[in-house]
Structures are given as C-alpha cells and as structure tokens.
Design a protein around this motif. Sequence first.
Motif, PDB file in Angstrom:
ATOM      1  N   ARG A 283     -98.356  57.145  31.295  1.00  0.00           N
ATOM      2  CA  ARG A 283     -99.625  57.578  30.706  1.00  0.00           C
ATOM      3  C   ARG A 283    -100.598  57.041  30.454  1.00  0.00           C
ATOM      4  NH1 ARG A 283     -98.206  62.520  27.855  1.00  0.00           N
ATOM      5  NH2 ARG A 283     -95.962  63.029  27.564  1.00  0.00           N
ATOM      6  N   ALA A 284    -100.864  55.935  31.452  1.00  0.00           N
ATOM      7  CA  ALA A 284    -102.093  55.478  31.810  1.00  0.00           C
ATOM      8  C   ALA A 284    -103.370  56.217  31.988  1.00  0.00           C
ATOM      9  CB  ALA A 284    -101.950  54.300  33.174  1.00  0.00           C
ATOM     10  N   GLY A 285    -104.573  55.642  31.732  1.00  0.00           N
ATOM     11  CA  GLY A 285    -105.839  56.286  31.894  1.00  0.00           C
ATOM     12  C   GLY A 285    -106.255  56.343  32.950  1.00  0.00           C
ATOM     13  N   ILE A 286    -106.818  57.179  33.649  1.00  0.00           N
ATOM     14  CA  ILE A 286    -107.183  57.314  35.130  1.00  0.00           C
ATOM     15  C   ILE A 286    -108.409  56.305  35.233  1.00  0.00           C
ATOM     16  CG2 ILE A 286    -108.741  58.845  36.870  1.00  0.00           C
ATOM     17  CD1 ILE A 286    -107.085  61.216  35.844  1.00  0.00           C
ATOM     18  N   ILE A 287    -109.246  56.103  34.187  1.00  0.00           N
ATOM     19  CA  ILE A 287    -110.406  55.154  34.300  1.00  0.00           C
ATOM     20  C   ILE A 287    -109.956  53.849  34.666  1.00  0.00           C
ATOM     21  CG2 ILE A 287    -110.873  54.392  31.986  1.00  0.00           C
ATOM     22  CD1 ILE A 287    -113.874  55.607  32.594  1.00  0.00           C
ATOM     23  N   GLU A 288    -108.698  53.574  34.169  1.00  0.00           N
ATOM     24  CA  GLU A 288    -108.152  51.918  34.312  1.00  0.00           C
ATOM     25  C   GLU A 288    -108.076  51.889  36.094  1.00  0.00           C
ATOM     26  OE1 GLU A 288    -105.058  50.906  31.751  1.00  0.00           O
ATOM     27  OE2 GLU A 288    -105.448  52.697  30.782  1.00  0.00           O
ATOM     28  N   TYR A 289    -107.393  52.552  36.514  1.00  0.00           N
ATOM     29  CA  TYR A 289    -107.032  52.551  37.959  1.00  0.00           C
ATOM     30  C   TYR A 289    -107.892  53.303  39.273  1.00  0.00           C
ATOM     31  CZ  TYR A 289    -103.053  50.718  35.508  1.00  0.00           C
ATOM     32  OH  TYR A 289    -102.225  49.938  34.574  1.00  0.00           O
ATOM     33  N   ALA A 290    -108.944  54.077  38.797  1.00  0.00           N
ATOM     34  CA  ALA A 290    -109.591  54.798  39.673  1.00  0.00           C
ATOM     35  C   ALA A 290    -110.619  53.738  40.284  1.00  0.00           C
ATOM     36  CB  ALA A 290    -110.587  55.631  39.001  1.00  0.00           C
ATOM     37  N   GLN A 291    -110.616  53.589  41.798  1.00  0.00           N
ATOM     38  CA  GLN A 291    -111.339  52.819  42.516  1.00  0.00           C
ATOM     39  C   GLN A 291    -112.237  53.239  43.287  1.00  0.00           C
ATOM     40  OE1 GLN A 291    -108.953  50.407  45.322  1.00  0.00           O
ATOM     41  NE2 GLN A 291    -106.992  51.126  44.391  1.00  0.00           N
ATOM     42  N   PRO A 292    -113.503  52.666  43.077  1.00  0.00           N
ATOM     43  CA  PRO A 292    -114.986  52.974  44.028  1.00  0.00           C
ATOM     44  C   PRO A 292    -114.748  53.012  45.358  1.00  0.00           C
ATOM     45  CG  PRO A 292    -115.008  50.742  43.229  1.00  0.00           C
ATOM     46  CD  PRO A 292    -113.783  50.947  42.631  1.00  0.00           C
ATOM     47  N   SER A 293    -114.971  53.967  46.022  1.00  0.00           N
ATOM     48  CA  SER A 293    -114.806  54.210  47.398  1.00  0.00           C
ATOM     49  C   SER A 293    -116.112  53.532  48.089  1.00  0.00           C
ATOM     50  CB  SER A 293    -114.882  55.799  47.992  1.00  0.00           C
ATOM     51  OG  SER A 293    -114.990  55.949  49.334  1.00  0.00           O
ATOM     52  N   PRO A 294    -115.827  52.816  49.191  1.00  0.00           N
ATOM     53  CA  PRO A 294    -117.048  52.299  49.899  1.00  0.00           C
ATOM     54  C   PRO A 294    -117.930  53.358  50.482  1.00  0.00           C
ATOM     55  CG  PRO A 294    -115.093  52.002  51.285  1.00  0.00           C
ATOM     56  CD  PRO A 294    -114.591  52.594  49.980  1.00  0.00           C
ATOM     57  N   HIS A 295    -117.684  54.621  50.725  1.00  0.00           N
ATOM     58  CA  HIS A 295    -118.476  55.343  51.342  1.00  0.00           C
ATOM     59  C   HIS A 295    -119.698  56.050  50.574  1.00  0.00           C
ATOM     60  CE1 HIS A 295    -115.615  55.044  54.301  1.00  0.00           C
ATOM     61  NE2 HIS A 295    -114.602  55.753  53.455  1.00  0.00           N
ATOM     62  N   SER A 296    -119.504  55.834  49.290  1.00  0.00           N
ATOM     63  CA  SER A 296    -120.731  56.147  48.106  1.00  0.00           C
ATOM     64  C   SER A 296    -120.454  55.613  46.660  1.00  0.00           C
ATOM     65  CB  SER A 296    -120.790  57.791  47.957  1.00  0.00           C
ATOM     66  OG  SER A 296    -121.429  58.149  46.870  1.00  0.00           O
ATOM     67  N   PRO A 297    -121.241  55.249  45.945  1.00  0.00           N
ATOM     68  CA  PRO A 297    -121.295  54.718  44.737  1.00  0.00           C
ATOM     69  C   PRO A 297    -120.887  55.600  43.778  1.00  0.00           C
ATOM     70  CG  PRO A 297    -123.415  54.774  45.252  1.00  0.00           C
ATOM     71  CD  PRO A 297    -122.797  55.038  46.628  1.00  0.00           C
ATOM     72  N   ASN A 298    -120.902  56.915  43.946  1.00  0.00           N
ATOM     73  CA  ASN A 298    -120.791  58.095  43.332  1.00  0.00           C
ATOM     74  C   ASN A 298    -118.981  58.641  43.469  1.00  0.00           C
ATOM     75  OD1 ASN A 298    -123.164  58.143  42.435  1.00  0.00           O
ATOM     76  ND2 ASN A 298    -124.120  59.793  43.757  1.00  0.00           N
ATOM     77  N   LEU A 299    -118.454  57.916  44.381  1.00  0.00           N
ATOM     78  CA  LEU A 299    -117.025  58.326  44.766  1.00  0.00           C
ATOM     79  C   LEU A 299    -116.059  57.614  44.269  1.00  0.00           C
ATOM     80  CD1 LEU A 299    -115.390  60.572  46.069  1.00  0.00           C
ATOM     81  CD2 LEU A 299    -115.940  59.261  48.370  1.00  0.00           C
ATOM     82  N   HIS A 300    -115.082  58.044  43.494  1.00  0.00           N
ATOM     83  CA  HIS A 300    -114.022  57.281  43.011  1.00  0.00           C
ATOM     84  C   HIS A 300    -112.705  57.930  43.566  1.00  0.00           C
ATOM     85  CE1 HIS A 300    -117.116  55.236  40.443  1.00  0.00           C
ATOM     86  NE2 HIS A 300    -116.279  54.390  40.315  1.00  0.00           N
ATOM     87  N   VAL A 301    -111.678  56.934  43.674  1.00  0.00           N
ATOM     88  CA  VAL A 301    -110.278  57.671  44.122  1.00  0.00           C
ATOM     89  C   VAL A 301    -109.440  57.042  43.207  1.00  0.00           C
ATOM     90  CG1 VAL A 301    -108.722  57.643  46.036  1.00  0.00           C
ATOM     91  CG2 VAL A 301    -111.298  57.571  46.411  1.00  0.00           C
TER      92      VAL A 301
END
Length: 328
Positions: free
Chosen positions: A132-150
């Motif tokens: 039950r961890a928060g997504i915001i803790e582990y979402a990583q930024p993609s190098p393809h766009s500063p607006n894209l997280h994974v």
Amino acid sequence: MALFFRKRKGREAGDEQWEDGDGVSRETDGAPRRAVGLESPHDDGDADEGVSELPPVAEPLPRPAKPRVIVVANQKGGVGKTTTAVNIATAMALGGLNVLVVDTDPQGNASTALGVDHSPGTKGTYEVLLDRAGIIEYAQPSPHSPNLHVLPAAIDLSAAELELVNERGREHRMRDAINQYIEESGVDYVFFDCPPSLGLLTLNALVASSEILVPIQTEYYALEGVTQLMRTINRVKGNLNDDLELSTIVLTMYDARTNLSREVAEEVRRHFSAQTLATEIPRSVKIAEAPSYGLPVITYQPKSVGAVAYQAAAVEMASRGAGEPQGS
C-alpha cells in the motif's frame, strides 16, 4: 521525495516530410496526419538510422476537464498493447500533458520502452499493491519528457497475484493508490499497461480505471479477444466498477494494401463506430525496431509513419476528452 509534474509549453511545429507506405513523399505542416499503408523495410520515410537526436515537435494538446484513467487491455496477445500505451503516453507528454504510465506486467516492457530502470528489486507496482505504498514515492521520471512518469514493474511483480489472493480488498488496491496520486500530483492522464491475462494484476487496473483503450490487430480473429474482454468489462461493471467504459479502440498493424486489413477495420468500425479512432497504426519497421533501443517510436524516429500515426492517435484521444483549455 515527492515527484510533481512540471508544465511544459508546446513548440511550434515546423515543416517536415514523411513517406507513407505507398512510397509517395508528402509534405506536412507539422500537424499529425492519418497514417496509411505499409512501411517499407528499406524506405520508411526517415533516412537516418538509429536513435533520432531531436525529440518530436508537438503542438500543445488540450487538457481534460478531469484526470482520465485508462487501462490498455486486450486478452489476445501480440496486438500492440505495450507499444500503444507507451507511444500515446509519450505523445501526450510531449504535447504538454502530465502523464503517468503504470506498468502492471512483470516483464516490464513498458518500463524498458520509457527508459526507466526495472531491475530486480526496483520498487514500483509491487510495493503499491502489496505494501500500500504511495505511487508518488516510486514513480520515476522518463528521460523522454519531463511531463512523463512511470511506475515500474520489476520481476518481483510476478509473485504479486499469489500473494494478493488472501488479502482483503485485493481488487481495490490500485484504485485507492490512483485516487491518492491524482490528488497529490496534478496528473492529466494515467495509462495502465497490462499483461495479456485476466488475473489480479489486470483486475486491479480495470477497477482503478474509468476507461478502456483496446488495441485491435487488423488480422484474423481480431474481434475474438474483444468479445471476451467485453464479457469481463460487464462482470467488472456489475460487481466492482460501475464507471468502467470502453472508450477507445485503436487499429494496429494495419496494411492498407491488403483486403484483410481493410475488411477487419470495416468490421471493427461497424461494431464500435463511436469508439474506433480514425487513425490506423500501420505495420512499421521502425515501430518494431524502437524497443531494441529502449525507446518508443515517437522519440526513436519521430518522422516515421508509425510515429506520425501514434501522434495523430494521441491528438484524437486528447480532443475527445478535451475540457479546460491548455495552460488554464
């Protein structure tokens, strides 16, 4: 550390040239066009080989009135689910929208394509579902766009279905996490890339989403997987998520030169006229090559017909869900 999206202004699109499958060179004004035909292995509209040094030029896309949470699903394998998810997500991010891709496939192909580490032990979807961890803790930024997280999927996720079986509220774990993430991040679009099965991983994505995007390969038995998926949608709607709707169908691996592709496309549009995008995604050498470079075709070869088609599909989807104007 909390990860928040940064707004990115779109740039003006310059003139560019691309070739569609019939080998005819066409000038464009920078706006996406509907892709047609079959890309030639030796002449695909972009003379440069390998990774493109320049990102694709994209017009700003309209922001939805509220965040759209979309699961990319089809029980039939090999129809382009991951390819569709990562390319439409990338195109939307390059158009200035804030996008999250949640990788729920233990193979982690979406994580690979978006340039995000998912080696064994990498924290991501597994921790969200099991701890039950928060997504915001582990979402990583993609190098393809500063607006894209994974939110990455490591191989550890393969054990998640067995571990979730006896957990209370196991079908709602991802929904709760997504609702929290929407409040924290200011995201515009969330895309789930799912495995080709209907286990607890896919079920969590279906319960967390309000829309389904179905890639359909324009070949034999194309509608069989959709028929099975519709049964699943109806079961989920009746028991776990009344808001779930089939909103978008994307025709993939389309070859305008064959009767089969045209007939399958016509049949799909006859059954799902309102949901099927006007843009078809062609069979494309560059689309097939891009994953070997760890890239979506949108950034691998942005002038290829496959990239142009996915850009056009993203524009269609964003226009259908347009709400408040860009930048408001």
